[in-house]
Design a protein around this motif. Structure first.
Motif, short mmCIF file in Angstrom:
data_model
loop_
_atom_site.label_atom_id
_atom_site.label_comp_id
_atom_site.label_asym_id
_atom_site.label_seq_id
_atom_site.Cartn_x
_atom_site.Cartn_y
_atom_site.Cartn_z
N ASP A 130 0.80 -1.22 0.00
CA ASP A 130 0.00 0.00 0.00
C ASP A 130 0.84 1.28 0.00
N ILE A 133 3.23 2.66 -2.77
CA ILE A 133 2.69 2.73 -4.14
C ILE A 133 1.66 3.85 -4.25
N LYS A 136 1.27 8.79 -2.57
CA LYS A 136 0.82 9.58 -1.42
C LYS A 136 2.01 9.78 -0.47
N LYS A 216 -3.43 -2.57 -6.53
CA LYS A 216 -3.29 -1.13 -6.19
C LYS A 216 -2.83 -0.33 -7.41
N GLU A 226 -7.18 10.45 -6.70
CA GLU A 226 -8.29 10.08 -5.80
C GLU A 226 -9.51 10.97 -5.97
N ARG A 230 -10.22 5.60 -6.72
CA ARG A 230 -9.14 5.34 -5.76
C ARG A 230 -9.65 5.36 -4.31
N LEU A 233 -9.77 2.38 -1.90
CA LEU A 233 -8.62 1.94 -1.10
C LEU A 233 -8.75 2.37 0.36
N ASN A 234 -9.73 3.24 0.60
CA ASN A 234 -9.94 3.71 1.98
C ASN A 234 -10.98 2.87 2.71
N1 GLY Z 1 -3.56 4.18 1.02
C1 GLY Z 1 -4.62 4.52 0.18
C2 GLY Z 1 -4.18 5.13 -1.11
O1 GLY Z 1 -3.01 5.09 -1.45
O2 GLY Z 1 -4.99 5.67 -1.83
#
Ligand code: GLY
Length: 376
Positions: A130, A133, A136, A216, A226, A230, A233-234
């Motif tokens: 996570d 990649i 963020k 991911k 996001e 995206r 992923l939360n």
């Molecule tokens: N950890 C969530 C993201 O990278 O969007």
């Protein structure tokens, strides 16, 4: 328009020719200085592996391990250390560590002299599947998770699963929560693999790690900034982050690792999915018990250099909740003061931007506490 820096346009190398691949990459990269960022744990367990693998000389800088140090104070120290080393705009920072290291290292690199390049070498499960990649980067502000930061991709990402042998049982289990997350949001086959794992000895094989990385990468490629997809992923992170923040605060002394808080957050999100989208309670029960199986009191991992028994996840009391609910106001998915949850219509079918009432959170927490209490 999406800026090219926010698309996956960097090499993602997975167990490719060991870490020696880094030599080939550096050979073809112009830079002035290499600086490796470690914490007190990766300095001992991972830096020697890196030293052995690369033939180029480098400086290293060290910070204290743990989310509590992912803040402005540590960033300032890092900017100063880079300055003292004489790092210029052509220097490269190598982030060697878990999510805290790649978050703060990426942030410090992205802001030092208006931005220098960085390479992520994740050493934890969580980092590999996570944090390292998707670009963020960030730090916490006054205890609020990832309040400051930008999205900036690394120059390259190296995932080498040999680093997993340096982890202790608690860290491995923490990362497992993020693996399970992919099962809920996109790769149901992952849940099957998790179901077949023994609670006291689960080999985190590279196939499973690779599946999560690919998942991911696909999601991030589709929506690097996001804006939409995206957000899935939360899943489990809305309450998970608030719970983690609360346990990091002075109010509670004992700390929860990120994945531990996400494990609780996912159970709550499963029950909320039942309340809002009729996700069958049988499934909620099944997956709640599956998750909690890995956080039971008697857990012992056969992996890692420093195995020990870990206490089970805490129940969330009404007093805890009084602190946790206001923290939801800081969630980064919020829109116009509205807290947005990611829920499931079905396993593998996430729904974005779901609004929840506090009494529904209360019901979900009672459910979690009941099953958690019963789990030994
Ligand atoms: N950890 C969530 C993201 O990278 O969007």
């Amino acid at each position: 328009m999406t800026s090219p820096t926010n698309t996956i346009e960097y090499p993602v190398l997975f167990n490719t020719n060991g870490l020696h691949q880094l030599n080939a990459f550096l050979e073809n990269t112009t830079y002035s200085k290499l600086i490796v960022l470690v914490d007190n744990k990766t300095k001992i367990f991972c830096l020697p592996i890196l030293k052995e693998a690369i033939k180029y000389s480098f400086f290293f800088i060290e910070i204290k391990n743990g989310e509590r140090n992912k803040n402005l104070k540590t960033s300032k120290i890092l900017w100063e250390e880079l300055t003292n080393i004489g790092a210029d705009r052509n220097s490269i920072l190598i982030n060697l560590g878990g999510g805290v290291i790649t978050d703060i290292g990426g942030f410090v690199a992205a802001t030092y002299k208006r931005g220098i390049r960085f390479i992520n070498i994740p050493t934890t499960v969580l980092g590999m599947v996570d944090a390292a990649i998707g670009g963020k980067t960030g730090i916490d502000l006054n205890g609020l998770k990832n309040q400051i930061g930008i999205i900036k991709n690394p120059l390259a990402l190296w995932v080498n699963t040999t680093f997993l042998d340096t982890l202790d049982a608690r860290e491995i289990k923490s990362g497992l929560a993020e693996i399970i997350k992919y099962g809920f949001i996109s790769e149901a086959s992952i849940l099957k693999t998790i179901e077949e794992m023994e609670m006291d000895s689960f080999p985190l094989d590279s196939v499973l790690i690779k599946k999560c990385i690919d998942s991911k990468l696909t999601i991030v490629q589709e929506d690097p900034e996001e804006k939409n997809r995206r957000k899935i992923l939360n899943f489990g992170h809305t309450l998970g982050h608030a719970i983690e923040t609360y346990f990091l605060s002075k109010v509670k002394k004992e700390q929860l690792l990120h994945g531990e808080a996400v494990a609780i957050g996912m159970i709550l999100a499963l029950h909320l999915s039942h309340q809002i989208y009729d996700l069958p309670i049988k499934k909620v029960d099944f997956y709640t018990r599956l998750i909690l199986k890995f956080y039971a009191k008697k857990f012992k991992s056969t992996m890692g250099s420093n195995n020990y028994l870990v206490s089970k996840l805490p129940n969330i009391t009404n007093e805890d909740l009084a602190y946790i609910l206001p923290l939801l106001q800081h969630d980064k998915k919020n829109n116009n003061g509205q807290v947005n949850f990611i829920l499931l219509k079905e396993i593998g079918i996430p729904v974005l931007d779901c609004q929840i009432d506090n009494y529904q959170i209360d019901i979900a927490i009672n459910y979690y506490n009941t099953i958690n209490t019963l789990t030994l």
